[in-house]
Design a protein around this motif. Structure first.
Motif, PDB file in Angstrom:
ATOM      1  N   UNK A  76      19.650  28.385  12.727  1.00 59.03           N
ATOM      2  CA  UNK A  76      20.086  29.530  13.516  1.00 59.03           C
ATOM      3  C   UNK A  76      21.604  29.676  13.551  1.00 59.03           C
ATOM      4  N   UNK A  77      22.306  28.588  13.390  1.00 65.02           N
ATOM      5  CA  UNK A  77      23.739  28.558  13.647  1.00 65.02           C
ATOM      6  C   UNK A  77      24.540  28.963  12.415  1.00 65.02           C
ATOM      7  N   UNK A  78      25.478  29.875  12.585  1.00 63.77           N
ATOM      8  CA  UNK A  78      26.358  30.267  11.486  1.00 63.77           C
ATOM      9  C   UNK A  78      27.804  29.865  11.740  1.00 63.77           C
ATOM     10  N   UNK A  79      28.104  29.305  12.912  1.00 59.30           N
ATOM     11  CA  UNK A  79      29.487  28.937  13.213  1.00 59.30           C
ATOM     12  C   UNK A  79      29.946  27.721  12.418  1.00 59.30           C
ATOM     13  N   UNK A  80      29.004  26.985  11.829  1.00 57.65           N
ATOM     14  CA  UNK A  80      29.388  25.800  11.051  1.00 57.65           C
ATOM     15  C   UNK A  80      29.625  26.097   9.576  1.00 57.65           C
ATOM     16  N   UNK A  81      29.391  27.332   9.158  1.00 61.10           N
ATOM     17  CA  UNK A  81      29.457  27.644   7.726  1.00 61.10           C
ATOM     18  C   UNK A  81      30.815  27.316   7.110  1.00 61.10           C
ATOM     19  N   UNK A  82      31.914  27.675   7.811  1.00 54.60           N
ATOM     20  CA  UNK A  82      33.246  27.505   7.236  1.00 54.60           C
ATOM     21  C   UNK A  82      33.745  26.063   7.302  1.00 54.60           C
ATOM     22  N   UNK A  83      32.931  25.189   7.882  1.00 53.55           N
ATOM     23  CA  UNK A  83      33.300  23.778   7.960  1.00 53.55           C
ATOM     24  C   UNK A  83      32.346  22.921   7.130  1.00 53.55           C
ATOM     25  N   UNK A  84      31.063  23.008   7.413  1.00 54.49           N
ATOM     26  CA  UNK A  84      30.077  22.162   6.734  1.00 54.49           C
ATOM     27  C   UNK A  84      29.804  22.663   5.325  1.00 54.49           C
ATOM     28  N   UNK A  85      29.818  23.991   5.132  1.00 57.43           N
ATOM     29  CA  UNK A  85      29.446  24.576   3.837  1.00 57.43           C
ATOM     30  C   UNK A  85      30.627  25.273   3.160  1.00 57.43           C
ATOM     31  N   UNK A  86      31.807  24.731   3.332  1.00 57.61           N
ATOM     32  CA  UNK A  86      33.001  25.312   2.736  1.00 57.61           C
ATOM     33  C   UNK A  86      32.824  25.440   1.223  1.00 57.61           C
ATOM     34  N   UNK A  87      33.018  26.658   0.732  1.00 53.77           N
ATOM     35  CA  UNK A  87      32.865  26.909  -0.691  1.00 53.77           C
ATOM     36  C   UNK A  87      31.476  27.339  -1.105  1.00 53.77           C
ATOM     37  N   UNK A  88      30.533  27.339  -0.149  1.00 51.50           N
ATOM     38  CA  UNK A  88      29.155  27.717  -0.468  1.00 51.50           C
ATOM     39  C   UNK A  88      28.697  28.954   0.286  1.00 51.50           C
ATOM     40  N   UNK A  90      30.518  30.667   3.302  1.00 43.90           N
ATOM     41  CA  UNK A  90      31.480  30.880   4.369  1.00 43.90           C
ATOM     42  C   UNK A  90      31.359  32.268   4.995  1.00 43.90           C
ATOM     43  N   UNK A  91      31.808  32.376   6.242  1.00 39.51           N
ATOM     44  CA  UNK A  91      31.980  33.684   6.857  1.00 39.51           C
ATOM     45  C   UNK A  91      33.238  34.303   6.274  1.00 39.51           C
ATOM     46  N   UNK A  92      33.145  35.552   5.852  1.00 39.06           N
ATOM     47  CA  UNK A  92      34.251  36.192   5.143  1.00 39.06           C
ATOM     48  C   UNK A  92      35.472  36.399   6.030  1.00 39.06           C
ATOM     49  N   UNK A  93      35.268  36.539   7.344  1.00 38.01           N
ATOM     50  CA  UNK A  93      36.387  36.808   8.241  1.00 38.01           C
ATOM     51  C   UNK A  93      36.870  35.568   8.980  1.00 38.01           C
ATOM     52  N   UNK A  94      36.438  34.392   8.534  1.00 33.22           N
ATOM     53  CA  UNK A  94      36.964  33.163   9.106  1.00 33.22           C
ATOM     54  C   UNK A  94      36.054  32.516  10.131  1.00 33.22           C
ATOM     55  N   UNK A  95      36.472  31.355  10.644  1.00 32.03           N
ATOM     56  CA  UNK A  95      35.587  30.535  11.479  1.00 32.03           C
ATOM     57  C   UNK A  95      35.479  30.951  12.946  1.00 32.03           C
ATOM     58  N   UNK A  96      36.376  31.793  13.433  1.00 34.54           N
ATOM     59  CA  UNK A  96      36.333  32.184  14.848  1.00 34.54           C
ATOM     60  C   UNK A  96      35.217  33.209  15.040  1.00 34.54           C
ATOM     61  N   UNK A  97      34.265  32.890  15.916  1.00 34.05           N
ATOM     62  CA  UNK A  97      33.074  33.730  16.094  1.00 34.05           C
ATOM     63  C   UNK A  97      33.332  34.853  17.093  1.00 34.05           C
ATOM     64  N   UNK A  98      33.038  36.089  16.671  1.00 34.23           N
ATOM     65  CA  UNK A  98      33.174  37.257  17.532  1.00 34.23           C
ATOM     66  C   UNK A  98      31.946  37.367  18.447  1.00 34.23           C
ATOM     67  N   UNK A  99      32.052  38.112  19.543  1.00 33.65           N
ATOM     68  CA  UNK A  99      30.884  38.329  20.408  1.00 33.65           C
ATOM     69  C   UNK A  99      29.757  39.028  19.656  1.00 33.65           C
ATOM     70  N   UNK A 100      28.531  38.659  19.978  1.00 33.13           N
ATOM     71  CA  UNK A 100      27.354  39.315  19.405  1.00 33.13           C
ATOM     72  C   UNK A 100      26.219  39.231  20.424  1.00 33.13           C
ATOM     73  N   UNK A 101      25.274  40.140  20.299  1.00 32.14           N
ATOM     74  CA  UNK A 101      24.185  40.240  21.267  1.00 32.14           C
ATOM     75  C   UNK A 101      22.943  39.516  20.754  1.00 32.14           C
TER      76      UNK A 101
END
Length: 248
Positions: A76-88, A90-101
């Motif tokens: 479920x979690x996407x906040x770890x993409x830019x750390x655990x899956x770097x290069x595979x 990543x979130x295109x706009x960086x690791x800081x997560x914006x609000x979402x519903x």
């Protein structure tokens, strides 16, 4: 029915019977309902399994020494993409997560996250299925292995994680990838990095303690936006735990 060692006419013990469970074959798997009430039977996003303009394949199965709940939270979690899956992946706009519903549905949870390149639409079929439906919204730098140089707006790639609890601390994960594009290309172009990504996750999830997700949400730290989906998921687990506690 007859038990040879019983005297003729002796009653058959009530426990001498087979236990029947509801079962159904779907999505290349056999599904068994082990207890009532049964959850609604899972639906595949976009009905992709049955559509000729989509392709869905089983990538692999993975056995993790972890509870199904921990496995689901990881998917479920996407906040770890830019750390655990770097290069595979990543979130295109960086690791800081914006609000979402996060929306609770009769089947589970829905939430979406737009990083400027991909819209990730998460469909959680409670308790143990996660679909990560990724739609290309803007062509740009390739950030996930499931993209390619020919990606265009409207292309959908759906990563599906079906977690089957073998016991309280062991889970078998069935991973599928579906797509509505590049149907003439080899599947390996869209699944080749999966073993690496799953291994990156496994080494972390298997170290999480306690193995079972705590019933009390306050027992572990949660960050407001990155963990919004996980908090709702844990509330549903808590409610399920309370309901089962009152089953006569």
């Amino acid at each position: 029915m007859h038990i040879p060692s019983l005297a003729p006419g002796a009653p058959i013990p009530e426990k001498a019977r087979a236990i029947a469970y509801k079962a159904r074959e779907a999505y290349g798997l056999v599904w068994v309902c082990l207890a009532e009430p049964a959850m609604p039977f899972p639906e595949w996003p976009d009905d992709a399994w049955n559509r000729p303009d989509h392709r869905v394949i089983l990538v692999n199965t993975y056995d993790w020494k972890a509870s199904a709940g921990r496995v689901v939270e990881n998917a479920m979690d996407f906040s770890h993409f830019n750390f655990v899956h770097l290069g595979y992946t990543e979130l295109a706009d960086g690791p800081v997560i914006k609000p979402y519903e996060v929306t609770k549905t009769e089947r589970g949870l829905n939430y979406a996250y737009d990083d400027g390149h991909l819209l990730r639409d998460y469909v959680i079929e409670f308790p143990f299925i996660v679909h990560d439906r990724k739609s290309v919204v803007k062509v740009g730098n390739v950030k996930t292995w499931s993209d390619n140089e020919e990606s265009k707006p409207g292309d959908i790639t759906c990563l599906s994680f079906l977690s089957a609890p073998i016991d309280d601390t062991f889970t078998r994960i069935y991973v599928f990838v579906g797509r509505n594009h590049s149907l003439d290309k080899a599947d390996a172009q869209f699944t080749g990095g999966f073993d690496t990504v799953m291994e990156q996750d496994r080494v972390i999830v298997e170290t999480q303690r306690p193995e079972q997700i705590p019933v009390s949400i306050s027992e572990e730290l949660h960050i407001r936006f990155p963990d919004a989906g996980a908090v709702q998921y844990r509330r549903m687990l808590r409610d399920l735990d309370k309901a089962e506690a009152f089953v006569p």
